[in-house]
Design a protein around this motif. Structure first.
Motif, short mmCIF file in Angstrom:
data_model
loop_
_atom_site.label_atom_id
_atom_site.label_comp_id
_atom_site.label_asym_id
_atom_site.label_seq_id
_atom_site.Cartn_x
_atom_site.Cartn_y
_atom_site.Cartn_z
N ALA A 334 40.45 41.31 52.46
CA ALA A 334 41.03 41.40 53.81
C ALA A 334 40.59 40.19 54.64
O ALA A 334 41.40 39.52 55.28
CB ALA A 334 40.57 42.70 54.44
N ASP A 355 43.07 37.61 42.12
CA ASP A 355 42.35 38.81 42.57
C ASP A 355 42.41 39.86 41.46
O ASP A 355 43.42 39.98 40.77
CB ASP A 355 42.95 39.37 43.86
N LYS A 360 47.32 44.26 44.35
CA LYS A 360 47.60 43.03 45.12
C LYS A 360 48.36 42.01 44.26
O LYS A 360 49.11 41.19 44.79
CB LYS A 360 46.28 42.40 45.60
N LYS A 400 29.63 34.49 37.05
CA LYS A 400 30.72 34.99 36.21
C LYS A 400 31.65 33.86 35.76
O LYS A 400 32.20 33.90 34.67
CB LYS A 400 31.49 36.02 37.04
P1 TYD Z 1 35.67 42.77 49.58
O1 TYD Z 1 34.73 41.67 49.80
O2 TYD Z 1 35.14 44.01 48.98
O3 TYD Z 1 36.29 43.12 50.91
P2 TYD Z 1 37.13 43.02 52.22
O4 TYD Z 1 38.57 43.23 51.75
O5 TYD Z 1 36.59 44.15 53.01
O6 TYD Z 1 36.94 41.68 52.89
O7 TYD Z 1 36.91 42.29 48.69
C1 TYD Z 1 36.72 41.50 47.61
C2 TYD Z 1 38.05 41.13 47.01
O8 TYD Z 1 37.82 40.16 46.00
C3 TYD Z 1 38.77 42.29 46.35
O9 TYD Z 1 40.17 42.17 46.59
C4 TYD Z 1 38.48 42.11 44.87
C5 TYD Z 1 38.30 40.62 44.74
N1 TYD Z 1 37.35 40.18 43.71
C6 TYD Z 1 37.82 39.42 42.64
O10 TYD Z 1 39.02 39.11 42.56
N2 TYD Z 1 36.92 39.02 41.69
C7 TYD Z 1 35.60 39.33 41.74
O11 TYD Z 1 34.83 38.95 40.85
C8 TYD Z 1 35.12 40.12 42.86
C9 TYD Z 1 33.67 40.48 42.97
C10 TYD Z 1 36.03 40.52 43.83
#
Ligand code: TYD
Length: 421
Positions: A334, A355, A360, A400
């Motif tokens: 977000a 993502d 999404k 990672k």
């Molecule tokens: P997040 O930081 O939990 O929250 P917010 O939406 O409240 O700002 O969202 C992380 C996003 O990143 C989520 O859409 C999943 C994605 N993501 C990846 O694509 N790869 C990864 O390794 C990680 C940890 C998250």
């Protein structure tokens, strides 16, 4: 309680501008940050629906009376959470780990067998799944598709938004709760009085309300401006929360800083008891006072700080594009959408964003319209630069993606300051 009534939220309108503080109802409100007009950050879209996209003002205010930092432009829940909500907490592995240890804390400190634990805004059951085998658990989740994911994990979940009325019905059916949790939702609530009243109805005499939210001190010190979006109506510090709960005969008795979402605060609240508070409350209030969080002056340079980050990112990324480099983004959180829209990035700047969230993938980021694709693409393609929008998982992601980095891809970290690694 202040003499002025809060403006009641009108569900027929998409958005309303309030002129009173959400906690103390005062009118001594000063704008401390303006980010322009933004679409709701979780409204990932597609080509067909681009014409329906709406933008709303994104401005942050400071209350000179109770010191709550907050948005006053409130976008309707229908507009923010329409259709399939794309945020699944369990999409981020570090967050799953965090909630496992959070559940352990609750089990150790607060719960006995057969106690009832209620989670408001339980998402896909990320907290309750760890407690369901031993305690009675009940989630409340307004997004139908997310609630369904929780049920599949065996977490009983009620649909809808939490209200006093719902709390009363729950008490009739399930009895009082020993723990009521609300994580990363308490800052999303416009009518705080309704929620706190409902929590009070639901809690047993010795019950505890526990809540985690993004922490104002981290937001300000680490310039995490992208955590500002329409869903986040409040940016909490301890003092305004004490003010809120006191109005309802409750007290914040323990607090802690938590290393998730770029820095969060966990607060424990009980019915006012006359018992001593944990030392943590005094310590954190003193830290906030020292950091200036209770004075308007502390926020006077914030707009400038944020614009410095924006200008650096824009000149860096557009500079790389002029050199013919491929630039993409990593994670479509977000907060990433606040950053993308504030910078004015388009698919000409960032080719795609990867993502892990299945909901999404295949859509476009709201406002900036950058395609969201599966991270699998990075197995066969090596961008020159990758803007890390999920910067809160920096260490986890850099580790990672060691192999990708060894192929020459560099990460641009935007927060707390622009850095290339
Ligand atoms: P997040 O930081 O939990 O929250 P917010 O939406 O409240 O700002 O969202 C992380 C996003 O990143 C989520 O859409 C999943 C994605 N993501 C990846 O694509 N790869 C990864 O390794 C990680 C940890 C998250």
């Amino acid at each position: 309680m202040g003499a002025l009534p809060a403006i009641r939220y009108n569900h027929l309108m998409n958005y309303v501008h309030k002129d009173t503080c959400r906690i103390c109802k005062g009118r001594d409100l000063t704008r401390i940050l303006s980010l322009g007009n933004h679409p709701p950050v979780d409204n990932f879209t597609d080509v067909e629906h681009l014409k329906n996209e709406k933008r709303y003002p994104l401005n942050v205010y400071f209350c000179g009376t109770c010191n709550l930092v907050q948005l006053l432009d409130v976008v309707s829940e229908e507009e923010l959470f329409h259709g399939e909500y794309a945020y699944f907490s369990s999409a981020s592995k570090p967050l799953v780990e965090h909630f496992r240890s959070y559940a352990d804390d609750l089990a150790r400190e607060q719960l006995k067998d057969d106690d009832l634990v209620v989670d408001i805004g339980s998402n896909d059951g990320i907290l309750l799944q760890h407690l369901a085998h031993r305690y009675r658990v009940l989630g409340i989740e307004p997004s139908a598709n997310v609630a369904e994911a929780a049920r599949k994990k065996g977490v009983e979940t009620l649909d809808g938004f939490f209200t006093v009325d719902m709390a009363k019905k729950m008490v009739e059916k399930y009895g009082k709760a020993k723990v009521v949790a609300a994580n990363n939702v308490f800052a999303h609530i416009d009518d705080l009085d309704e929620i706190v009243q409902g929590v009070k109805e639901l809690l047993s005499e010795d019950g505890v309300f526990v809540s985690e939210s993004h922490y104002l001190l981290d937001l300000i010190e680490r310039r995490e401006f992208d955590t500002v979006y329409h869903e986040h109506l409040c940016y909490y510090s301890v003092k305004p929360l004490q003010h809120l709960f006191k109005r309802f005969g409750m007290e914040v008795f323990d607090v802690g800083r938590v290393d998730v979402h770029g820095g969060s605060i966990r607060v424990y609240v009980r019915l006012a008891s006359g018992k001593p508070l944990k030392n943590s409350v005094r310590v954190l209030c003193a830290l906030e006072e020292k950091a200036g969080l209770y004075t308007l002056e502390r926020f006077s340079g914030f707009q400038k700080d944020v614009e410095v980050i924006r200008d650096k990112l824009v000149s860096l990324i557009r500079g790389f594009r002029k050199e013919g480099k491929i630039v993409t983004a990593y994670g479509a959180p977000a907060k990433g959408n606040t950053l993308l829209n504030f910078c004015g990035f388009t698919p000409d700047d960032l080719k795609y964003v990867t993502d892990t969230t299945p909901h999404k993938i295949g859509l476009l980021t709201p406002g900036s319209h950058i395609p969201v694709v599966s991270p699998d693409i990075l197995k066969s393609e090596t961008p020159d630069y990758i803007l890390l929008l999920a910067w809160n998982y920096r260490n986890f992601i850099l580790e990672k993606e060691k192999e990708l980095r060894s192929r020459g891809a560099k990460f641009i970290i935007p927060i707390p300051e622009v850095e290339i690694v």
